[in-house]
Design a protein around this motif. Sequence first.
Motif, PDB file in Angstrom:
ATOM      1  N   SER A  97       0.808  -1.231   0.000  1.00  0.00           N
ATOM      2  CA  SER A  97       0.000   0.000   0.000  1.00  0.00           C
ATOM      3  C   SER A  97       0.831   1.267   0.000  1.00  0.00           C
ATOM      4  O   SER A  97       0.318   2.315  -0.376  1.00  0.00           O
ATOM      5  CB  SER A  97      -1.037   0.035   1.116  1.00  0.00           C
ATOM      6  OG  SER A  97      -0.625  -0.572   2.243  1.00  0.00           O
ATOM      7  N   ASN A  98       2.092   1.191   0.432  1.00  0.00           N
ATOM      8  CA  ASN A  98       2.843   2.453   0.450  1.00  0.00           C
ATOM      9  C   ASN A  98       4.118   2.404  -0.404  1.00  0.00           C
ATOM     10  O   ASN A  98       4.953   3.298  -0.311  1.00  0.00           O
ATOM     11  CB  ASN A  98       3.181   2.847   1.892  1.00  0.00           C
ATOM     12  CG  ASN A  98       4.060   1.817   2.583  1.00  0.00           C
ATOM     13  OD1 ASN A  98       4.646   0.957   1.932  1.00  0.00           O
ATOM     14  ND2 ASN A  98       4.171   1.910   3.886  1.00  0.00           N
ATOM     15  N   ALA A  99       4.280   1.374  -1.224  1.00  0.00           N
ATOM     16  CA  ALA A  99       5.533   1.199  -1.981  1.00  0.00           C
ATOM     17  C   ALA A  99       5.859   2.427  -2.849  1.00  0.00           C
ATOM     18  O   ALA A  99       7.004   2.886  -2.871  1.00  0.00           O
ATOM     19  CB  ALA A  99       5.443  -0.062  -2.842  1.00  0.00           C
ATOM     20  N   VAL A 100       4.841   2.986  -3.511  1.00  0.00           N
ATOM     21  CA  VAL A 100       5.081   4.142  -4.385  1.00  0.00           C
ATOM     22  C   VAL A 100       5.546   5.332  -3.531  1.00  0.00           C
ATOM     23  O   VAL A 100       6.542   5.992  -3.829  1.00  0.00           O
ATOM     24  CB  VAL A 100       3.801   4.485  -5.187  1.00  0.00           C
ATOM     25  CG1 VAL A 100       3.963   5.781  -5.959  1.00  0.00           C
ATOM     26  CG2 VAL A 100       3.455   3.343  -6.140  1.00  0.00           C
ATOM     27  N   GLU A 101       4.804   5.556  -2.437  1.00  0.00           N
ATOM     28  CA  GLU A 101       5.116   6.666  -1.529  1.00  0.00           C
ATOM     29  C   GLU A 101       6.540   6.531  -0.946  1.00  0.00           C
ATOM     30  O   GLU A 101       7.283   7.508  -0.860  1.00  0.00           O
ATOM     31  CB  GLU A 101       4.071   6.561  -0.395  1.00  0.00           C
ATOM     32  CG  GLU A 101       3.968   7.701   0.537  1.00  0.00           C
ATOM     33  CD  GLU A 101       3.033   7.342   1.717  1.00  0.00           C
ATOM     34  OE1 GLU A 101       2.513   6.200   1.807  1.00  0.00           O
ATOM     35  OE2 GLU A 101       2.850   8.228   2.559  1.00  0.00           O
ATOM     36  N   ILE A 102       6.914   5.319  -0.576  1.00  0.00           N
ATOM     37  CA  ILE A 102       8.232   5.096   0.039  1.00  0.00           C
ATOM     38  C   ILE A 102       9.342   5.345  -0.980  1.00  0.00           C
ATOM     39  O   ILE A 102      10.309   6.057  -0.692  1.00  0.00           O
ATOM     40  CB  ILE A 102       8.345   3.654   0.604  1.00  0.00           C
ATOM     41  CG1 ILE A 102       7.314   3.424   1.715  1.00  0.00           C
ATOM     42  CG2 ILE A 102       9.765   3.326   1.068  1.00  0.00           C
ATOM     43  CD1 ILE A 102       7.532   4.169   3.002  1.00  0.00           C
ATOM     44  N   VAL A 103       9.204   4.777  -2.167  1.00  0.00           N
ATOM     45  CA  VAL A 103      10.251   4.960  -3.189  1.00  0.00           C
ATOM     46  C   VAL A 103      10.358   6.448  -3.539  1.00  0.00           C
ATOM     47  O   VAL A 103      11.449   6.989  -3.676  1.00  0.00           O
ATOM     48  CB  VAL A 103       9.980   4.085  -4.433  1.00  0.00           C
ATOM     49  CG1 VAL A 103      10.961   4.406  -5.550  1.00  0.00           C
ATOM     50  CG2 VAL A 103      10.064   2.597  -4.071  1.00  0.00           C
ATOM     51  N   LYS A 104       9.223   7.107  -3.623  1.00  0.00           N
ATOM     52  CA  LYS A 104       9.205   8.542  -3.940  1.00  0.00           C
ATOM     53  C   LYS A 104       9.947   9.359  -2.874  1.00  0.00           C
ATOM     54  O   LYS A 104      10.556  10.377  -3.164  1.00  0.00           O
ATOM     55  CB  LYS A 104       7.735   8.987  -3.997  1.00  0.00           C
ATOM     56  CG  LYS A 104       7.489  10.181  -4.868  1.00  0.00           C
ATOM     57  CD  LYS A 104       5.999  10.380  -4.975  1.00  0.00           C
ATOM     58  CE  LYS A 104       5.660  11.749  -5.481  1.00  0.00           C
ATOM     59  NZ  LYS A 104       4.219  11.941  -5.495  1.00  0.00           N
ATOM     60  N   SER A 105       9.868   8.883  -1.626  1.00  0.00           N
ATOM     61  CA  SER A 105      10.483   9.647  -0.526  1.00  0.00           C
ATOM     62  C   SER A 105      12.013   9.560  -0.526  1.00  0.00           C
ATOM     63  O   SER A 105      12.681  10.285   0.196  1.00  0.00           O
ATOM     64  CB  SER A 105       9.936   9.145   0.826  1.00  0.00           C
ATOM     65  OG  SER A 105      10.510   7.880   1.134  1.00  0.00           O
ATOM     66  N   ILE A 106      12.560   8.672  -1.343  1.00  0.00           N
ATOM     67  CA  ILE A 106      14.024   8.512  -1.380  1.00  0.00           C
ATOM     68  C   ILE A 106      14.602   9.434  -2.445  1.00  0.00           C
ATOM     69  O   ILE A 106      14.132   9.460  -3.578  1.00  0.00           O
ATOM     70  CB  ILE A 106      14.401   7.044  -1.695  1.00  0.00           C
ATOM     71  CG1 ILE A 106      13.807   6.134  -0.628  1.00  0.00           C
ATOM     72  CG2 ILE A 106      15.909   6.860  -1.768  1.00  0.00           C
ATOM     73  CD1 ILE A 106      13.914   4.675  -0.965  1.00  0.00           C
ATOM     74  N   LYS A 107      15.593  10.169  -2.044  1.00  0.00           N
ATOM     75  CA  LYS A 107      16.177  11.127  -3.003  1.00  0.00           C
ATOM     76  C   LYS A 107      17.242  10.424  -3.841  1.00  0.00           C
ATOM     77  O   LYS A 107      18.432  10.536  -3.597  1.00  0.00           O
ATOM     78  CB  LYS A 107      16.794  12.332  -2.258  1.00  0.00           C
ATOM     79  CG  LYS A 107      15.797  13.071  -1.386  1.00  0.00           C
ATOM     80  CD  LYS A 107      14.909  14.027  -2.197  1.00  0.00           C
ATOM     81  CE  LYS A 107      13.685  14.454  -1.430  1.00  0.00           C
ATOM     82  NZ  LYS A 107      12.515  13.592  -1.506  1.00  0.00           N
ATOM     83  N   VAL A 111       5.905  -0.197  -9.299  1.00  0.00           N
ATOM     84  CA  VAL A 111       6.252   1.094  -8.679  1.00  0.00           C
ATOM     85  C   VAL A 111       6.992   1.966  -9.695  1.00  0.00           C
ATOM     86  O   VAL A 111       6.702   3.157  -9.848  1.00  0.00           O
ATOM     87  CB  VAL A 111       7.117   0.874  -7.409  1.00  0.00           C
ATOM     88  CG1 VAL A 111       7.705   2.183  -6.908  1.00  0.00           C
ATOM     89  CG2 VAL A 111       6.299   0.208  -6.306  1.00  0.00           C
ATOM     90  N   GLU A 112       7.927   1.354 -10.407  1.00  0.00           N
ATOM     91  CA  GLU A 112       8.711   2.097 -11.405  1.00  0.00           C
ATOM     92  C   GLU A 112       7.772   2.764 -12.422  1.00  0.00           C
ATOM     93  O   GLU A 112       7.930   3.926 -12.780  1.00  0.00           O
ATOM     94  CB  GLU A 112       9.667   1.139 -12.114  1.00  0.00           C
ATOM     95  CG  GLU A 112      10.553   1.832 -13.140  1.00  0.00           C
ATOM     96  CD  GLU A 112      11.530   0.859 -13.781  1.00  0.00           C
ATOM     97  OE1 GLU A 112      12.733   0.992 -13.580  1.00  0.00           O
ATOM     98  OE2 GLU A 112      11.065  -0.056 -14.502  1.00  0.00           O
ATOM     99  N   LYS A 113       6.792   1.999 -12.847  1.00  0.00           N
ATOM    100  CA  LYS A 113       5.854   2.505 -13.852  1.00  0.00           C
ATOM    101  C   LYS A 113       4.991   3.647 -13.295  1.00  0.00           C
ATOM    102  O   LYS A 113       4.680   4.604 -14.002  1.00  0.00           O
ATOM    103  CB  LYS A 113       4.945   1.346 -14.286  1.00  0.00           C
ATOM    104  CG  LYS A 113       4.701   1.391 -15.757  1.00  0.00           C
ATOM    105  CD  LYS A 113       3.918   0.243 -16.281  1.00  0.00           C
ATOM    106  CE  LYS A 113       3.015   0.781 -17.372  1.00  0.00           C
ATOM    107  NZ  LYS A 113       1.852  -0.043 -17.570  1.00  0.00           N
ATOM    108  N   GLN A 114       4.605   3.531 -12.014  1.00  0.00           N
ATOM    109  CA  GLN A 114       3.769   4.576 -11.414  1.00  0.00           C
ATOM    110  C   GLN A 114       4.532   5.886 -11.310  1.00  0.00           C
ATOM    111  O   GLN A 114       3.973   6.965 -11.490  1.00  0.00           O
ATOM    112  CB  GLN A 114       3.283   4.185 -10.003  1.00  0.00           C
ATOM    113  CG  GLN A 114       2.526   2.885  -9.895  1.00  0.00           C
ATOM    114  CD  GLN A 114       1.448   2.765 -10.947  1.00  0.00           C
ATOM    115  OE1 GLN A 114       0.540   3.585 -11.013  1.00  0.00           O
ATOM    116  NE2 GLN A 114       1.561   1.764 -11.800  1.00  0.00           N
ATOM    117  N   LEU A 115       5.838   5.783 -10.996  1.00  0.00           N
ATOM    118  CA  LEU A 115       6.610   7.000 -10.755  1.00  0.00           C
ATOM    119  C   LEU A 115       7.167   7.600 -12.040  1.00  0.00           C
ATOM    120  O   LEU A 115       7.162   8.807 -12.222  1.00  0.00           O
ATOM    121  CB  LEU A 115       7.730   6.722  -9.753  1.00  0.00           C
ATOM    122  CG  LEU A 115       7.238   6.516  -8.317  1.00  0.00           C
ATOM    123  CD1 LEU A 115       8.371   6.093  -7.414  1.00  0.00           C
ATOM    124  CD2 LEU A 115       6.589   7.792  -7.777  1.00  0.00           C
ATOM    125  N   GLY A 116       7.670   6.747 -12.907  1.00  0.00           N
ATOM    126  CA  GLY A 116       8.145   7.239 -14.206  1.00  0.00           C
ATOM    127  C   GLY A 116       9.509   7.905 -14.212  1.00  0.00           C
ATOM    128  O   GLY A 116      10.121   8.019 -15.250  1.00  0.00           O
TER     129      GLY A 116
END
Length: 302
Positions: A128-138, A154-159
């Motif tokens: 449920s939070n994989a996208v949010e967590i990966v996004k939070s990493i710089k 996740v990769e596809k969601q973030l782009g």
Amino acid sequence: MQKLVESINKLKKAKNAIILAHCYQPAEIDLVADFVGDSLALSQEAAKTNAQIIVFAGVYFMAQTAKILSPDKKVLLPQMNAGCKMADMITYNQLMEFKAKYPHIPAVCYVNSTAEVKSECDVCCTSSNAVEIVKSIKSDKILFLPDTYLGKWVEKQLGNVEVITYPGFCPTHLQIKPADIENIRKKYPQAAVLAHPECNTEVSEMADYVGSTTGIMNYVKNSKNKEFVIATEQGVTDRLIRDYPDKKFIPVKENIICPTMKMTSLEDILEVLDKETNEIVVDEKIAQKAAKCIDRMLEVSK
Ligand code: 13P
Ligand code: SF4
């Protein structure tokens, strides 16, 4: 069954215990559970409970995560051999090799992993939070393990992040094939197809919605649609059928079942609660390091 439920509830009260249950558990476990949810919600509950004993109706890594988050509590697992095949796909040594191949790239582990693996990762996540967590990493590159399909999703969601995945997978979700979606769509053209991101990429791409267990349940709650094809573990379908009698739920195919999730019985729960057996123990040093990885996740997903 009623007697069993009463005995468990009595013991729970006497011992200041709570029962946490994953949505993939047999549905009758809900009769004694204090909280039923997905991996993220369960770890949040485990972190905040005041109970002395946590009986974790789920699989080993979930109970281990609860113990790491609440080291002073007694955590009991009703079936000690209820493991997770995906979590077993990466050992500590395999993780170290994977990291050595890609030095200086942050490592995100799915919560479906051992404490040893978590102890060497930067942050953990759930579906449920994989996208949010990966996004939070710089970082524009991250390592993701063990689930290659969740990582690629996740990769596809973030782009804008390269997600380098370890080749692990969930054998239960991989039973769902693109042809199953095609066939079921022909049979139920009105139904919305809801899939878990542990499914293979093609299946996820064919779904109308992809999300965690809670994501799927919330989608149903908020949707005006009356028919849904459920492309995840049978426990989710069973609970939806029970909770929404006016809607129709079609399992994408028969027997999408996680065998270890289904090992728990009410009898097992009564026994471990009564005798306080099957206690989860985690090496203190590993637990401390793994706690940082889990705490970082909980910090992002408050
Ligand atoms: P969630 O509970 O995050 O949906 O994960 C599903 C799962 O496979 C748990 O092992
Ligand atoms: Fe592991 Fe898959 Fe079972 Fe979840 S459903 S516990 S990922 S084997």
